[in-house]
Design a protein around this motif. Sequence first.
Motif, PDB file in Angstrom:
ATOM      1  N   THR A 150       0.941  -1.262   0.029  1.00 41.48           N
ATOM      2  CA  THR A 150      -0.087  -0.146  -0.034  1.00 41.48           C
ATOM      3  C   THR A 150       0.862   1.272  -0.010  1.00 41.48           C
ATOM      4  O   THR A 150       0.673   2.014  -0.712  1.00 41.48           O
ATOM      5  N   MET A 151       2.060   1.220   0.771  1.00 43.68           N
ATOM      6  CA  MET A 151       2.716   2.624   0.716  1.00 43.68           C
ATOM      7  C   MET A 151       3.694   2.734  -0.376  1.00 43.68           C
ATOM      8  O   MET A 151       3.716   3.891  -0.897  1.00 43.68           O
ATOM      9  N   LEU A 152       4.135   1.545  -1.095  1.00 38.93           N
ATOM     10  CA  LEU A 152       4.390   1.645  -2.414  1.00 38.93           C
ATOM     11  C   LEU A 152       3.740   2.412  -3.424  1.00 38.93           C
ATOM     12  O   LEU A 152       3.967   3.275  -3.918  1.00 38.93           O
ATOM     13  N   GLU A 153       2.409   1.914  -3.281  1.00 36.92           N
ATOM     14  CA  GLU A 153       1.426   2.361  -4.252  1.00 36.92           C
ATOM     15  C   GLU A 153       1.094   3.874  -3.970  1.00 36.92           C
ATOM     16  O   GLU A 153       0.687   4.682  -5.169  1.00 36.92           O
ATOM     17  N   ASN A 154       1.258   4.163  -2.928  1.00 28.17           N
ATOM     18  CA  ASN A 154       0.861   5.688  -2.485  1.00 28.17           C
ATOM     19  C   ASN A 154       2.118   6.555  -2.367  1.00 28.17           C
ATOM     20  O   ASN A 154       1.905   7.586  -1.827  1.00 28.17           O
ATOM     21  N   PHE A 155       3.132   6.075  -2.838  1.00 28.75           N
ATOM     22  CA  PHE A 155       4.522   6.972  -2.859  1.00 28.75           C
ATOM     23  C   PHE A 155       4.819   7.366  -1.418  1.00 28.75           C
ATOM     24  O   PHE A 155       5.736   8.227  -1.197  1.00 28.75           O
ATOM     25  N   GLU A 156       4.503   6.463  -0.557  1.00 30.19           N
ATOM     26  CA  GLU A 156       4.920   6.835   1.058  1.00 30.19           C
ATOM     27  C   GLU A 156       6.324   6.275   1.017  1.00 30.19           C
ATOM     28  O   GLU A 156       7.002   6.719   2.090  1.00 30.19           O
ATOM     29  N   HIS A 192       2.296  -5.671  -9.609  1.00 32.04           N
ATOM     30  CA  HIS A 192       3.062  -5.400 -10.687  1.00 32.04           C
ATOM     31  C   HIS A 192       4.313  -4.486 -10.142  1.00 32.04           C
ATOM     32  O   HIS A 192       4.270  -3.245 -10.025  1.00 32.04           O
ATOM     33  N   VAL A 193       5.277  -5.135  -9.742  1.00 33.70           N
ATOM     34  CA  VAL A 193       6.452  -4.584  -9.078  1.00 33.70           C
ATOM     35  C   VAL A 193       7.713  -4.992  -9.556  1.00 33.70           C
ATOM     36  O   VAL A 193       7.574  -6.218 -10.328  1.00 33.70           O
TER      37      VAL A 193
END
Length: 296
Positions: A132-138, A153-154
């Motif tokens: 989730t943090m990766l998706e939200n640029f956190e 997709h990473v």
Amino acid sequence: MIAKLEMLIALAREQHFGRAAESLGITQPSLSTGIRQLEDQLGVKLVLRGSRFGGLTPEGQRALVRARQIVGDTRRLREEMRFAREGLSGNLRIAVIPTALTWASRLASVFRESHPGVAFSIQSRTSTEILTMLENFEVDAGISYLDNEPLGHVSTAPLYRERYAAICGPDHPLAAKAQLDWADFAGQELCLLSPDMQNRRIVNRAFMEAGIIPETSLESNSTVVLVSHVEQAGLATVLPVELARYLVSGRELVSIPVAAGEGPTVGLVAPYQAPHTPVLQALLDTAEGLAAQEFD
């Protein structure tokens, strides 16, 4: 426009106007105005409003997907321009499953030997939170399990295969053995990571395959709490071998390996990009170098 797209991303992440504004370092009225201006520019309603945040409209959901792409591309461009001016520099934010924190430290230390201009911020999070943090640029990257649950997709770079050990006091019944099988834990009172941790789900599966149900008297998302409870209450716990070795150092505790086949792979996870920013590519390369030593 970019700032307003970042407002939309923050609002979708926090699900609350006040928290989203705080995360961006702006006032709530500024956030509300920015979202309305974005709606005016796009000509559609993006947010369901009432007395509180009511979610995104279907158009808002579609805009969120594009917003993440645009903001991600913009940040990559900034990183590339900074690299052209200054070389590798800045701050890498990494979210790490608790059982891999010693590996995160190793990765950061090796990376900084070659790139001292890059600082690290390392946070402990569950595998689900990391995605989730990766998706939200956190965060810029994560360290998590690669082959146990879906990642999406990473980009990935394996670091090591997880093996396990019991931690207990020297007078505990398990301490008499040089090596344990999962069946040896039958009837033993344990303290284990909480069920929201993917490591716990992996360990539970190993217990199930051995035909036992663990007797758990304490659960925590903190490995420090587990080891402290082992010390004070005379229980046993199960953690990855390297972390167990680190946590028993300097304590009157022992670590006994658990015999098993190849465990799940843990590695670096980053948003899929083509190409990656120079600093993120250097991090992936460093992870691959460490893995080559581990799997050699």
